[in-house]
Design a protein around this motif. Structure first.
Motif, PDB file in Angstrom:
ATOM      1  N   ALA A  12       0.835  -1.203   0.000  1.00  0.00           N
ATOM      2  CA  ALA A  12       0.000   0.000   0.000  1.00  0.00           C
ATOM      3  C   ALA A  12       0.870   1.253   0.000  1.00  0.00           C
ATOM      4  O   ALA A  12       0.577   2.226  -0.702  1.00  0.00           O
ATOM      5  N   HIS A  13       1.954   1.227   0.764  1.00  0.00           N
ATOM      6  CA  HIS A  13       2.858   2.382   0.795  1.00  0.00           C
ATOM      7  C   HIS A  13       3.494   2.600  -0.575  1.00  0.00           C
ATOM      8  O   HIS A  13       3.554   3.732  -1.068  1.00  0.00           O
ATOM      9  N   ALA A  18      -4.011   4.535   0.654  1.00  0.00           N
ATOM     10  CA  ALA A  18      -4.355   4.598   2.070  1.00  0.00           C
ATOM     11  C   ALA A  18      -5.339   3.463   2.370  1.00  0.00           C
ATOM     12  O   ALA A  18      -6.404   3.397   1.761  1.00  0.00           O
ATOM     13  N   ILE A  19      -4.950   2.599   3.272  1.00  0.00           N
ATOM     14  CA  ILE A  19      -5.809   1.477   3.656  1.00  0.00           C
ATOM     15  C   ILE A  19      -6.110   1.618   5.144  1.00  0.00           C
ATOM     16  O   ILE A  19      -5.204   1.803   5.967  1.00  0.00           O
ATOM     17  N   ALA A  20      -7.370   1.502   5.479  1.00  0.00           N
ATOM     18  CA  ALA A  20      -7.780   1.578   6.886  1.00  0.00           C
ATOM     19  C   ALA A  20      -7.164   0.402   7.641  1.00  0.00           C
ATOM     20  O   ALA A  20      -7.127  -0.721   7.123  1.00  0.00           O
ATOM     21  N   PRO A  21      -6.673   0.624   8.862  1.00  0.00           N
ATOM     22  CA  PRO A  21      -6.029  -0.463   9.626  1.00  0.00           C
ATOM     23  C   PRO A  21      -6.918  -1.691   9.816  1.00  0.00           C
ATOM     24  O   PRO A  21      -6.417  -2.819   9.813  1.00  0.00           O
ATOM     25  N   GLU A  22      -8.215  -1.484   9.932  1.00  0.00           N
ATOM     26  CA  GLU A  22      -9.108  -2.636  10.129  1.00  0.00           C
ATOM     27  C   GLU A  22      -9.305  -3.447   8.836  1.00  0.00           C
ATOM     28  O   GLU A  22      -9.803  -4.564   8.873  1.00  0.00           O
ATOM     29  N   ALA A  23      -8.916  -2.899   7.693  1.00  0.00           N
ATOM     30  CA  ALA A  23      -9.096  -3.595   6.418  1.00  0.00           C
ATOM     31  C   ALA A  23      -7.835  -4.326   5.960  1.00  0.00           C
ATOM     32  O   ALA A  23      -7.878  -5.071   4.978  1.00  0.00           O
TER      33      ALA A  23
END
Length: 95
Positions: A12-13, A18-23
């Motif tokens: 993702a980086h 941007a990825i939500a931490p819960e996903a």
């Protein structure tokens, strides 16, 4: 191949996503399944298989190459602000 959360965060980086931490775990599972499918397809023996341009062996039906529209050039050029010798005249945009 199994991806973990740190792999997904790194991907993702690099992709500037941007990825939500819960996903993150959900993406790790999905990406792992995709990589497993690619590994399965890579294991299939394809030696001697001729590449195809299209998955269906069909010939494309083509229409006859003939004029179907009538010439309306003069009609269209009557609506243009400036024409000369059948061409449209436009303002100069680059000096």
């Amino acid at each position: 191949m199994s991806l973990d959360a740190s792999d997904v965060e790194k991907i993702a980086h690099l992709a500037r996503l941007a990825i939500a931490p819960e996903a993150v775990e959900h993406y790790a599972e999905d990406l792992s399944r995709i990589l497993d499918l690619v590994a399965q397809m890579d294991a299939v023996e394809t030696k001697g298989v001729e590449p195809m341009a299209h998955p269906l062996h069909m010939s494309q039906r083509l229409r006859a190459d003939r004029v179907t529209e009538q010439d309306q050039r003069e009609l269209f050029q009557e609506n243009a602000p400036l024409t000369e010798d059948g061409l449209y005249l436009v303002p100069k945009v680059i000096d």
